[in-house]
Design a protein around this motif. Structure first.
Motif, PDB file in Angstrom:
ATOM      1  N   GLY A  98       0.802  -1.203   0.000  1.00  0.00           N
ATOM      2  CA  GLY A  98       0.000   0.000   0.000  1.00  0.00           C
ATOM      3  C   GLY A  98       0.837   1.256   0.000  1.00  0.00           C
ATOM      4  N   THR A  99       0.132   2.337  -0.156  1.00  0.00           N
ATOM      5  CA  THR A  99       0.757   3.648  -0.139  1.00  0.00           C
ATOM      6  C   THR A  99      -0.216   4.653   0.466  1.00  0.00           C
ATOM      7  N   PHE A 100       0.326   5.637   1.152  1.00  0.00           N
ATOM      8  CA  PHE A 100      -0.472   6.731   1.700  1.00  0.00           C
ATOM      9  C   PHE A 100       0.445   7.907   1.974  1.00  0.00           C
ATOM     10  N   ARG A 101      -0.161   9.059   2.180  1.00  0.00           N
ATOM     11  CA  ARG A 101       0.586  10.267   2.507  1.00  0.00           C
ATOM     12  C   ARG A 101       0.396  10.588   3.984  1.00  0.00           C
ATOM     13  N   MET A 102       1.438  11.203   4.558  1.00  0.00           N
ATOM     14  CA  MET A 102       1.362  11.640   5.947  1.00  0.00           C
ATOM     15  C   MET A 102       2.246  12.873   6.119  1.00  0.00           C
ATOM     16  N   ARG A 104       5.337  14.944   6.996  1.00  0.00           N
ATOM     17  CA  ARG A 104       6.760  14.612   6.966  1.00  0.00           C
ATOM     18  C   ARG A 104       7.354  14.608   8.377  1.00  0.00           C
ATOM     19  N   ALA A 105       6.956  15.544   9.205  1.00  0.00           N
ATOM     20  CA  ALA A 105       7.498  15.638  10.563  1.00  0.00           C
ATOM     21  C   ALA A 105       7.137  14.420  11.411  1.00  0.00           C
ATOM     22  N   ASP A 106       6.039  13.739  11.091  1.00  0.00           N
ATOM     23  CA  ASP A 106       5.601  12.577  11.875  1.00  0.00           C
ATOM     24  C   ASP A 106       6.155  11.249  11.361  1.00  0.00           C
ATOM     25  N   ALA A 107       6.824  11.262  10.218  1.00  0.00           N
ATOM     26  CA  ALA A 107       7.246  10.015   9.577  1.00  0.00           C
ATOM     27  C   ALA A 107       8.273   9.246  10.414  1.00  0.00           C
ATOM     28  N   HIS A 108       9.340   9.904  10.857  1.00  0.00           N
ATOM     29  CA  HIS A 108      10.377   9.200  11.622  1.00  0.00           C
ATOM     30  C   HIS A 108       9.842   8.679  12.952  1.00  0.00           C
ATOM     31  N   PRO A 109       9.126   9.492  13.748  1.00  0.00           N
ATOM     32  CA  PRO A 109       8.591   8.949  15.004  1.00  0.00           C
ATOM     33  C   PRO A 109       7.624   7.781  14.782  1.00  0.00           C
ATOM     34  N   TRP A 110       6.818   7.838  13.714  1.00  0.00           N
ATOM     35  CA  TRP A 110       5.887   6.747  13.432  1.00  0.00           C
ATOM     36  C   TRP A 110       6.645   5.460  13.104  1.00  0.00           C
ATOM     37  N   TRP A 158      10.277  11.742   0.622  1.00  0.00           N
ATOM     38  CA  TRP A 158       9.867  13.120   0.865  1.00  0.00           C
ATOM     39  C   TRP A 158       9.213  13.649  -0.401  1.00  0.00           C
ATOM     40  N   GLU A 159       8.026  14.186  -0.242  1.00  0.00           N
ATOM     41  CA  GLU A 159       7.295  14.731  -1.389  1.00  0.00           C
ATOM     42  C   GLU A 159       7.403  16.253  -1.434  1.00  0.00           C
ATOM     43  N   GLY A 160       7.653  16.838  -0.349  1.00  0.00           N
ATOM     44  CA  GLY A 160       7.799  18.283  -0.257  1.00  0.00           C
ATOM     45  C   GLY A 160       8.280  18.616   1.139  1.00  0.00           C
ATOM     46  N   GLU A 161       8.176  19.883   1.496  1.00  0.00           N
ATOM     47  CA  GLU A 161       8.612  20.307   2.825  1.00  0.00           C
ATOM     48  C   GLU A 161       7.759  19.714   3.940  1.00  0.00           C
ATOM     49  N   ASP A 162       6.480  19.483   3.671  1.00  0.00           N
ATOM     50  CA  ASP A 162       5.561  19.039   4.720  1.00  0.00           C
ATOM     51  C   ASP A 162       4.993  17.639   4.535  1.00  0.00           C
ATOM     52  N   THR A 163       5.183  17.018   3.365  1.00  0.00           N
ATOM     53  CA  THR A 163       4.493  15.762   3.063  1.00  0.00           C
ATOM     54  C   THR A 163       5.470  14.640   2.754  1.00  0.00           C
ATOM     55  N   ALA A 164       5.104  13.446   3.183  1.00  0.00           N
ATOM     56  CA  ALA A 164       5.870  12.238   2.885  1.00  0.00           C
ATOM     57  C   ALA A 164       4.918  11.193   2.305  1.00  0.00           C
ATOM     58  N   VAL A 165       5.418  10.433   1.350  1.00  0.00           N
ATOM     59  CA  VAL A 165       4.653   9.326   0.770  1.00  0.00           C
ATOM     60  C   VAL A 165       5.233   8.031   1.339  1.00  0.00           C
ATOM     61  N   VAL A 166       4.376   7.257   1.995  1.00  0.00           N
ATOM     62  CA  VAL A 166       4.786   6.006   2.626  1.00  0.00           C
ATOM     63  C   VAL A 166       4.340   4.851   1.737  1.00  0.00           C
ATOM     64  N   THR A 167       5.255   3.933   1.456  1.00  0.00           N
ATOM     65  CA  THR A 167       4.930   2.712   0.722  1.00  0.00           C
ATOM     66  C   THR A 167       5.368   1.534   1.586  1.00  0.00           C
ATOM     67  N   PHE A 168       4.526   0.511   1.631  1.00  0.00           N
ATOM     68  CA  PHE A 168       4.908  -0.689   2.369  1.00  0.00           C
ATOM     69  C   PHE A 168       4.552  -1.916   1.545  1.00  0.00           C
ATOM     70  N   GLU A 169       5.283  -2.984   1.827  1.00  0.00           N
ATOM     71  CA  GLU A 169       5.021  -4.247   1.148  1.00  0.00           C
ATOM     72  C   GLU A 169       5.404  -5.385   2.086  1.00  0.00           C
ATOM     73  N   THR A 170       4.539  -6.388   2.179  1.00  0.00           N
ATOM     74  CA  THR A 170       4.834  -7.554   3.004  1.00  0.00           C
ATOM     75  C   THR A 170       5.307  -8.682   2.112  1.00  0.00           C
ATOM     76  N   PHE A 171       6.102  -9.548   2.710  1.00  0.00           N
ATOM     77  CA  PHE A 171       6.626 -10.698   1.984  1.00  0.00           C
ATOM     78  C   PHE A 171       6.383 -11.947   2.819  1.00  0.00           C
ATOM     79  N   ASP A 172       5.891 -12.973   2.180  1.00  0.00           N
ATOM     80  CA  ASP A 172       5.634 -14.265   2.818  1.00  0.00           C
ATOM     81  C   ASP A 172       6.462 -15.288   2.063  1.00  0.00           C
ATOM     82  N   TYR A 173       7.636 -15.614   2.562  1.00  0.00           N
ATOM     83  CA  TYR A 173       8.577 -16.492   1.852  1.00  0.00           C
ATOM     84  C   TYR A 173       8.165 -17.929   1.900  1.00  0.00           C
TER      85      TYR A 173
END
Length: 173
Positions: A98-102, A104-110, A158-173
């Motif tokens: 998935g992907t979502f925006r959040m 930028r300042a909250d990305a590292h703590p999250w 980083w998408e800009g000064e205030d926004t970050a785009v988060v992408t995640f992917e799970t793997f089941d080996y």
């Protein structure tokens, strides 16, 4: 005592009557029925397995909050533009991405707060969050949720000064 009387016993009367023979037609019919059921079950099993391999993954949308919950995580507050998908079937099991925006300042703590066994490549901080010029990255091995994924990779751009785009992917080996 009269000697003229004879006592005779028939041998046929002393042996019990033979048990009736089972009907061969009935036995053959039961064997044929059992064989048909067994072969039909095998054919069904192989047909079902063939469908799963032939169809491969089936992709379907899922709420990002549900995907995060399945990994034992919580979607960040104020997440927007959420697009998450789960892939079910095939030989690789069940995976999500998935992907979502959040903010930028909250990305590292999250990222630092996400539970699970950390994949600690060289050069990352104590929280296992890799900082790069273009964003952040985190690898989690076996997240604590019910998804039973072997690995989750999270990438933040980083998408800009205030926004970050988060992408995640799970793997089941």
């Amino acid at each position: 005592m009269a000697l003229g009387h004879t006592f005779s016993v028939s041998i046929a009367a002393m042996t019990p009557a033979p048990a009736p023979r089972p009907k061969r037609r009935k036995a053959r019919w039961l064997i044929a029925l059992a064989a048909t059921a067994a072969l039909g079950g095998l054919a069904y099993a192989f047909t079902g397995a063939g469908d799963a391999v032939g169809k491969g993954f089936q992709e379907r949308p899922i709420a990002c909050s549900e995907a995060m919950y399945a990994m034992g995580w919580v979607l960040p507050d104020h997440a927007s533009d959420q697009r998450c998908t789960e892939f079910v079937g095939g030989l690789a099991g069940h995976t999500q991405s998935g992907t979502f925006r959040m903010r930028r300042a909250d990305a590292h703590p999250w990222l630092a707060s996400l539970p699970g066994e950390r994949n600690r490549p060289d050069g990352v901080g104590s929280d296992s969050v890799a900082e790069r010029k273009e964003g952040l990255a985190l690898g989690i091995l076996r997240p604590p949720g019910g998804l039973e994924a072997d690995e989750v990779r999270v990438d933040v751009r980083w998408e800009g000064e205030d926004t970050a785009v988060v992408t995640f992917e799970t793997f089941d080996y």
